[in-house]
Design an enzyme around this catalytic site. Structure first.
Site, mmCIF file in Angstrom:
data_model
loop_
_atom_site.group_PDB
_atom_site.id
_atom_site.type_symbol
_atom_site.label_atom_id
_atom_site.label_comp_id
_atom_site.label_asym_id
_atom_site.label_seq_id
_atom_site.Cartn_x
_atom_site.Cartn_y
_atom_site.Cartn_z
ATOM 1 N N GLU A 328 -11.454 4.908 -5.608
ATOM 2 C CA GLU A 328 -11.025 3.586 -5.121
ATOM 3 C C GLU A 328 -11.677 3.330 -3.765
ATOM 4 O OE1 GLU A 328 -6.920 2.336 -6.835
ATOM 5 O OE2 GLU A 328 -6.553 4.094 -5.595
ATOM 6 N N GLU A 344 -11.273 -3.423 -4.306
ATOM 7 C CA GLU A 344 -9.847 -3.718 -4.498
ATOM 8 C C GLU A 344 -9.380 -4.841 -3.562
ATOM 9 O OE1 GLU A 344 -7.342 -0.231 -4.258
ATOM 10 O OE2 GLU A 344 -5.553 -1.475 -3.973
ATOM 11 N N CYS A 412 0.015 -2.825 -6.207
ATOM 12 C CA CYS A 412 -0.085 -2.908 -4.743
ATOM 13 C C CYS A 412 -0.707 -4.217 -4.260
ATOM 14 C CB CYS A 412 -0.905 -1.733 -4.205
ATOM 15 S SG CYS A 412 -2.494 -1.505 -5.041
#
Ligand code: FUB
Ligand code: ZN
Length: 646
Positions: A328, A344, A412
């Site tokens: 990530e 992200e 999230c």
């Protein structure tokens, strides 16, 4: 956007550091942002609450009831499940909802927040500890795996929520609870003989403690934040020690390298942006906070080094970051693939946080430029116009298989982009002794104080669709101060007038801000006109994915092509270097956006074969591009930011 270089002459310790004007003092009345805020308030906040309820997050706060089966099984050698950070999602919901209360009184929502807070305070242990996952499911493993298990991360989000709730409502219910929790953490962690010398694998607590310090003025919270920053990456490595204490060999760490959590080196020795992108952004935000609060020149220098590395080699043109799904996060220099970009949403939100802090700390527009770039592109793309569909990854090209989702095993991003939008007011203005600054152009009003004089700045603008900005400057009484207006790095032609008189920008522009110092009085009016042509942007030659390609940008917005607007398959298109590009505001498209149109070349399959000894044919075709942040709302299909240029 094309990163402005860091100034060689930046002072190590500028005297006039800016403080943000809080969201409670900024009314946004903006075509783009008011609508986004309305949607967060009316749709996203209730939607997220319902999702939290549906998935069992709220019920999980009742720690005395036996846990059911784990909603998402352990992964990564039994070290992680997103259930262990459900508290953080609830906290971000409280934070977002609190910001919306400051915009619009809503007794029902107020009561709903209070009810969630009551569940938290009821569950909190007598010693101040609160984590619903560990209390209910893993009580014997509290504080045993800081590397992987997000206890301090959850605590950080709860503290941020408590601060926002107190600021927005004046209530101290969550604040008092989280102060007790922070005090518990302060007793558990540190360099004392009975303390653990640990820190969290997922940074977040550090910046939260600085917020708590700023609200309460209790120095111990700042000291605790500093302890976490100073301790990170020291040898002997805490994550090795605690792994051995768990009976595990640290060499078997599932992620192999502590770069993943930016704990491979003490923070002041770090010079490359590595590992998990969201963690990195939260860490660097806290480092910038501490550099400001403690006048810590070594932290400031580290932030500058890391900033140069990020913006010089590792940032997508959209303000997205962290190309790899594997960690990530970050990979190697100039590795910015388009279709597989992870980028992200939370990472771009985190970049807004870091850039904002750097902008206030350094007073240089290079930071606010990147804040704007991430805000308007890579972060905003993460939430749909109706506030109920989300992107986790934000690629810069798609074959038509990347869609906005309603919910995710790891949710999230939705509350993260929602809390940013709801608190946008805090990113617009700042003040320092003798000056007020405007960092973002957003229609509405900010109330602030400069050297004891109340000042209202009222912006009227259609930005980002148009570069004309009118600002009415209304001090309570005539006063001498400087107004700093950011001249965005993307703008090559700006004009400024004060009460109709032209100001020579070459004489007043410092570190990317036009600084107009005079005796201001109520009714003074400023007009800033930012030339906003369509720009072609080219990537560094070492960005393999973009060789021979061009991206289109107008003002702060990066554009993309979507299949639904373009008759030819996007992968066949190329843009002639000389093609003229027109822009037009389309009020009925995607909530009202500017579109770019022109003529491109489409390759033609003139023969039914895989390879040809002759170049394939081509024809001229119309093309249309829309702002990147609104892609993915219509018929699914290809999307492309970087087009081949011929
Ligand atoms: O680990 C908590 C959050 O979930 C991170 O910030 C995101 O990147 C996702 O991994
Ligand atoms: Zn996220």
């Amino acid at each position: 956007m094309i990163a402005r270089a860091l100034p060689a002459s930046s002072p190590t310790s500028p005297t006039a550091r800016h403080r943000p004007v809080p969201f409670t003092a900024v009314d946004i009345r903006d075509r783009l942002w008011s609508e986004r805020q309305r949607v967060v308030l009316e749709c996203t906040v209730p939607f997220l609450y319902d999702q939290c309820e549906k998935i069992g997050m709220l019920e999980a706060l009742d720690v005395t009831t036996p846990p059911g089966p784990l909603a998402f099984p352990y992964r990564n050698d039994g070290t992680s499940t997103s259930v262990m950070y459900w508290d953080s999602d609830i906290a971000k919901w409280i934070e977002t909802a609190s910001y919306t209360l400051a915009m619009h009184a809503n007794p029902e929502l107020d009561a709903r927040i209070d009810a969630v807070i009551a569940r938290i305070t009821k569950a909190q242990q007598a010693d101040g500890y609160f984590n619903s996952f560990f209390q209910r499911r893993e009580p014997s493993r509290q504080w045993t795996n800081l590397r992987d298990w997000h206890e301090l991360y959850c605590a950080g989000h709860l503290i941020e929520a408590a601060v926002a709730h107190a600021q927005a409502t004046g209530k101290d219910t969550l604040l008092n609870a989280m102060r007790r929790y922070a005090d518990h953490i302060g007793r558990r962690f540190g360099t004392g003989p009975d303390q653990k010398r640990g820190y969290c694998g997922h940074e977040e607590i550090e910046l939260a403690l600085v917020k708590l310090y700023r609200l309460t003025d209790e120095r111990r919270y700042l000291d605790l934040a500093r302890y976490f920053i100073d301790e990170r990456g020291r040898q002997p490595h805490y994550f090795d020690i605690e792994a051995r204490e768990r009976g595990q060999d640290p060499a078997n760490y599932w992620h192999r390298t502590y770069e993943y959590s930016q704990s491979h080196l003490p923070v002041r020795e770090q010079d490359r942006v590595v590992g998990h992108a969201v963690r990195a952004m939260y860490l660097y935000s806290a480092m910038a906070d501490l550099a400001a609060e403690l006048d810590d020149a070594s932290l400031l220098q580290t932030c500058r080094r890391l900033w140069s590395d990020l913006t010089g080699k590792r940032l997508y043109v959209t303000g997205g970051l962290g190309p790899s799904a594997g960690n990530e996060g970050f990979t190697t220099d100039y590795d910015l693939p388009n279709e597989t970009a992870y980028a992200e949403t939370c990472a771009s939100v985190g970049l807004v946080f870091w850039a904002h802090r750097m902008a206030l700390l350094e007073g240089d527009a290079c930071y606010a430029d990147v804040m704007e770039q991430a805000l308007y592109n890579g972060a905003l793309s993460g939430i749909s116009l109706d506030g109920e569909r989300f992107f986790y990854e934000n690629p810069l090209a798609s074959r038509g298989d990347h869609h906005r989702w309603v919910w995710h095993r790891c949710p999230c991003c939705p509350p993260n982009i929602a809390r940013l939008i709801a608190s946008l007011g805090s990113y617009v203005y700042s003040v320092a002794p003798g000056e007020a600054a405007v960092h973002l152009y957003v229609e509405g009003r900010g109330r602030m104080e400069v050297d004891g004089t109340s000042l209202t700045l009222t912006q009227t603008t259609r930005y980002p669709w148009d570069g004309a900005i009118a600002i009415s400057v209304d001090p309570q009484e005539a006063a001498d101060f400087a107004l700093r207006l950011r001249i965005p790095g993307w703008c090559r032609c700006a004009e400024l007038t004060v009460n109709g008189q032209t100001i020579d920008l070459s004489r007043v522009t410092e570190r990317g801000y036009a600084r107009v110092e005079r005796r201001w009085q109520s009714g003074d009016h400023v007009r800033l006109t930012l030339g906003m042509p369509v720009d072609r942007v080219y990537a560094h030659p070492d960005v393999r994915a973009n060789q021979g390609r061009v991206a289109l940008r107008r003002g702060p917005l990066v554009f993309c092509l979507e299949a639904t607007d373009n008759p030819a398959p996007l992968h066949r298109l190329a843009l002639p270097r000389v093609a003229e590009i027109a822009c037009q505001f389309a009020p009925d498209l995607l909530g009202g956006v500017t579109t770019l149109t022109g003529r491109a070349i489409a390759m033609q399959a003139t023969e039914d074969r895989l390879y040809s000894a002759q170049p394939w044919g081509s024809e001229g075709v119309p093309f249309k591009a829309v702002p990147y942040h609104v892609w993915g709302h219509r018929a699914p299909g290809e999307m492309l930011v970087w087009l081949p240029e011929i």
